[in-house]
Structure formats: structure tokens, C-alpha cells
Design a protein around this motif. Structure first.
Motif, mmCIF file in Angstrom:
data_model
loop_
_atom_site.group_PDB
_atom_site.id
_atom_site.type_symbol
_atom_site.label_atom_id
_atom_site.label_comp_id
_atom_site.label_asym_id
_atom_site.label_seq_id
_atom_site.Cartn_x
_atom_site.Cartn_y
_atom_site.Cartn_z
ATOM 1 N N GLY A 50 17.252 26.310 41.657
ATOM 2 C CA GLY A 50 16.189 25.156 41.712
ATOM 3 C C GLY A 50 17.046 23.797 42.128
ATOM 4 N N TYR A 51 18.231 23.658 41.529
ATOM 5 C CA TYR A 51 19.191 22.764 41.961
ATOM 6 C C TYR A 51 19.551 22.745 43.759
ATOM 7 C CZ TYR A 51 20.510 21.958 36.881
ATOM 8 O OH TYR A 51 20.078 21.893 35.728
ATOM 9 N N LEU B 63 10.481 30.429 38.357
ATOM 10 C CA LEU B 63 10.586 30.600 37.126
ATOM 11 C C LEU B 63 10.686 29.104 36.494
ATOM 12 C CD1 LEU B 63 13.136 33.285 36.606
ATOM 13 C CD2 LEU B 63 10.618 33.466 36.661
ATOM 14 N N ASN B 64 10.280 28.801 35.305
ATOM 15 C CA ASN B 64 10.410 27.603 34.567
ATOM 16 C C ASN B 64 11.567 26.897 34.844
ATOM 17 O OD1 ASN B 64 10.648 29.660 32.735
ATOM 18 N ND2 ASN B 64 10.998 28.067 31.329
ATOM 19 N N TYR B 65 12.682 27.869 34.666
ATOM 20 C CA TYR B 65 14.332 27.183 34.863
ATOM 21 C C TYR B 65 14.555 26.706 36.001
ATOM 22 C CZ TYR B 65 13.999 30.996 31.441
ATOM 23 O OH TYR B 65 13.629 31.857 30.182
ATOM 24 N N ALA B 66 13.756 27.327 37.293
ATOM 25 C CA ALA B 66 14.146 26.467 38.537
ATOM 26 C C ALA B 66 13.374 25.303 38.806
ATOM 27 C CB ALA B 66 13.825 27.479 39.442
ATOM 28 N N ALA B 67 12.134 25.046 37.935
ATOM 29 C CA ALA B 67 11.222 23.953 38.243
ATOM 30 C C ALA B 67 11.975 22.902 37.376
ATOM 31 C CB ALA B 67 10.021 24.209 37.730
ATOM 32 N N GLU B 68 12.367 23.087 36.257
ATOM 33 C CA GLU B 68 13.135 21.967 35.425
ATOM 34 C C GLU B 68 14.402 21.451 36.317
ATOM 35 O OE1 GLU B 68 12.368 24.520 31.269
ATOM 36 O OE2 GLU B 68 14.155 24.251 32.124
ATOM 37 N N ALA B 69 15.383 22.245 36.754
ATOM 38 C CA ALA B 69 16.343 22.121 37.569
ATOM 39 C C ALA B 69 15.931 21.039 38.696
ATOM 40 C CB ALA B 69 17.160 23.136 37.811
ATOM 41 N N TYR B 70 14.881 21.597 39.523
ATOM 42 C CA TYR B 70 14.452 20.921 40.528
ATOM 43 C C TYR B 70 14.103 19.265 40.123
ATOM 44 C CZ TYR B 70 11.409 19.791 44.707
ATOM 45 O OH TYR B 70 10.767 19.396 45.815
#
Length: 396
Positions: free
Chosen positions: A68-69, A317-324
Motif C-alpha cells: 500500500g505504501y 487487503l485492509n492493511y494495504a488500504a490503511e497504508a495507502y
């Protein structure tokens, strides 16, 4: 070649759309440059570091966050947000060890070229990092790390809502199913799940006027859940709550089915990331709230999903969305500061947090006490994939 062209085209379109939306949002607070002046003070390259576990027990979350970052930074660098300056991201592995996380935070603090960092998805690691970063004045944005002791001052931020803040959206599901009692299993492996199991779920049950028939705190080292499962099932609850980390969700679902329990199981976002695939049919009907699902309908969420699929060939995944969203928040702050100075970025983050914005996690997102606020969604594992049951409204 066609796929590569399509990928670049989608990325360019989304970058333009996102930059326009987010820059417009930032400008709503005052002058056209967001109150931070021009970007003349920005160096050609701005160094950031992701201090995350890419090996170890929570590597699945750390690796997804890094994707995501990286996607966000590609888009930011392709946009005109930083007026020619480029973000450079270094990835370091904590190996899922708090001591290593603290050491890497210290290394980043000592490197004067590092403007800010993205902190660990692990609460235990984040707690080891935050006092150092706050004291030495290095801005950090975490994802996932949901316990107390992570956000400890205005240099420390968290782009994941506290699970305790959105877990009660499961109330609708509990009411629809007509449950009158719950049996609770929760691990002490993470402060977040311990809080949800010992405080949030009991409060939800009290608000709904239903009974907690049994509540068992499972030691972090437990690998066989058959004994606590037997204790819970002996109390004859209408439904079971199982709050475990990652792959442990597979074991508990299999052992619940082996013990004869056939009903739904209320879980947590640790069941995401395809973690239930090895459970096969035994995993079906685990239901959980989460801050993001690739099926949610917000326009900004679907724009992110499309770009992520184009880049990685899979659903985010939600982890990627948060990081984005964390990366875009940091980039907007750097642009508003017009500087890569750590204190200037910190001050700009405080100002940027006063504005709502649209992002991967949804529309009209906000910040409260250094932590992002998101309504959340509820999903069910069908045995083959995740089914979106409903979306939160943001109403209390």
C-alpha cells in the motif's frame, strides 16, 4: 505490453484524480498551498522508512502494508503534489520482534535524511518504538497497532481506527440472527484483542441485553484450543466469539467444528488476508468487522481497488488500504509544510488532521486524537471468499 500500458494508464488516472481531490481538501482550510507555503524548501529526494515485520507471525500484515505504501508513493511521485520532489521509501524488517523494531526506530532517528517513518503493524513493536520517536521528534504513522501506548504525542499517528471503536457494528448482525447469548474466546497475544474480548464485546452484549455465558482469556502461547472451546460450548451459547491472530483462526474454526459447533463465529480482522483458506469448509460463517473490504462501494475506495489490482494483480487487503491512506496523509502534510524538516512536518500533520478527506478506507474520513476514524464494514467468510454483508454508517 497491453497489460503494462493499462496498468500505467490506470495509475496515472487515479493519481490525477486522487491528487486533485486531496489537494482540494487540504486547500479548504485556508490558502491555496494549505497554509504551509510553497515547496521551494523541499529537497529533491525525501527519504521515508517503513519499519514493519516482513517475516514472522504478522508478516502477512506488514507485507500488505508495504504494498500500500509503495503504490501510494508511486502515485504521489507521478503527481504534482510535491512540485518535483520525490519520495524515496526504504523497507526494513522488524522480524516481528519489538527489540528489533526499537533498534530500527533508533537508526531512523539518527539518520538526518529521514523525514518520517511508517511504523509497525504490531502493537507490541509500536509500543517499543513510540516513546523513542516522540522524544526525539521523528514523525511516524502506524497502521494496525491498536493498543494504548502507540499514539503518545503529536509526532505519533495511527491510520487504523481502534478495533474497539468499530467492533460494535456487529450488533446489527447479532440482532438479525436473534442471538440471546455469546460465549467468548480471546487471546492475550495482543493488547487489541484482549481489550475487545474483555471490554468491547461484554459492553456490546450489555447494550443488546444479551448474556455472556463464558469468557476465556487464552494465553498467547496456546496452540491447541480444544480445552477452552469445550468450556465455552458447555455454557451453551447461541453463538461463539473467537478473537485470535492470523493463522490461529484456522485452528479454532477447525476445532470448533470438530467439537460439534455448527453456528456462526464472530471473529476479527485477523481472519482477513485469506487467512481462513486452509480451514476449508470449516471456516465458513466466520463473521467479522473490519475497517476496509475491497467490495465496499465508496468511489474513492473503488478507485484505490482498481489501481491496486492493476499494479499487483490481486484484491487489496485492509492493511494495504490503511497504508495507502497513511502515505497520502503524510505527503499532503509534507506539501503543506513546504519542508522536509521533521518539526515542520509534525506541525503540518496536526493542521491536515483538522480536515476530512476521501481515501481508500472510504469517504469523509477524519482524525481524532491522532487516530483515523472509519465506520467499518462487516464481512463473512463463505468457505471460498469474503462476502460483504453491510457497511457502517459512521453514526454512533
Amino acid at each position: 505490453m497491453d497489460l503494462d500500458l493499462q496498468r500505467r494508464r490506470r495509475r496515472a488516472v487515479l493519481a490525477g484524480l486522487t491528487a486533485a481531490v486531496l489537494m482540494g481538501t487540504a486547500a479548504c482550510g485556508g490558502s491555496d498551498d494549505g497554509g504551509g507555503g510553497s515547496a521551494d524548501g523541499l529537497p529533491k529526494t525525501i527519504k521515508l522508512v517503513s519499519v514493519n515485520p516482513t517475516t514472522g507471525v504478522v508478516a502477512f500484515a506488514g507485507n500488505a502494508a508495504n504494498q500500500g505504501y509503495q503504490l501510494a508513493i508511486q502515485e504521489i511521485n507521478d503527481s504534482d503534489l510535491l512540485e518535483g520532489s520525490q519520495l524515496e521509501l526504504e523497507l526494513v524488517d522488524t522480524r516481528s520482534e519489538p527489540q528489533t523494531a526499537a533498534q530500527e526506530a533508533t537508526t531512523a532517528i539518527a539518520d538526518s535524511e529521514v523525514a518520517a517513518i511508517f511504523g509497525s503493524v504490531s502493537s507490541n513493536e509500536a509500543i517499543a518504538m513510540s516513546p523513542l520517536l516522540q522524544q526525539r521528534g521523528l514523525p511516524v504513522i502506524y497502521t494496525q497497532a491498536g493498543s494504548d501506548g502507540v499514539v503518545v504525542g503529536d509526532y505519533t499517528w495511527r491510520a487504523t481506527p481502534l478495533m474497539s471503536s468499530y467492533y460494535p457494528i456487529l450488533s446489527r448482525y447479532v440482532e438479525e440472527q436473534g442471538f440471546s447469548s455469546l460465549g467468548v474466546l480471546y487471546t492475550s497475544a495482543t493488547p487489541t484483542l484482549q481489550e475487545v474480548g474483555s471490554e468491547t464485546v461484554p459492553q456490546m452484549a450489555e447494550d443488546l441485553g444479551i448474556e455472556i455465558t463464558a469468557s476465556i482469556d487464552i494465553p498467547a502461547t496456546t496452540q491447541d484450543y480444544s480445552a477452552p472451546i469445550s468450556q465455552v460450548l458447555e455454557s451453551e451459547p447461541d453463538a461463539v466469539v473467537a478473537l485470535l491472530v492470523g493463522a490461529a483462526n484456522v485452528t479454532v474454526m477447525q476445532q470448533l467444528r470438530q467439537a460439534g459447533y455448527t453456528g456462526p463465529v464472530l471473529g476479527n480482522s485477523g481472519a482477513s488476508a485469506g487467512n481462513l483458506v486452509p480451514a476449508g469448509a470449516d471456516g465458513a460463517d466466520m463473521v467479522w468487522p473490519v475497517d476496509f473490504n475491497f467490495q465496499q462501494t465508496a468511489e474513492s475506495s473503488q478507485a484505490f481497488v482498481e489501481a491496486y489490482r492493476a499494479e499487483y494483480g490481486e484484491d487489496p487487503l485492509n492493511y494495504a488500504a490503511e497504508a495507502y491512506d497513511a502515505a497520502w496523509f503524510l505527503a499532503r502534510s509534507i506539501a503543506a509544510a513546504g519542508s522536509a524538516d521533521r518539526e515542520a512536518i509534525k506541525d503540518a500533520m496536526v493542521t491536515q488532521a483538522e480536515e476530512t478527506f476521501d481515501g481508500a478506507l472510504g469517504e469523509g474520513l477524519s482524525w481524532e486524537d491522532g487516530t483515523i476514524v472509519v465506520p467499518g464494514v462487516v464481512v463473512r467468510w463463505t468457505g471460498e471468499g469474503e462476502e460483504l454483508l453491510y457497511e457502517g454508517t459512521g453514526e454512533a
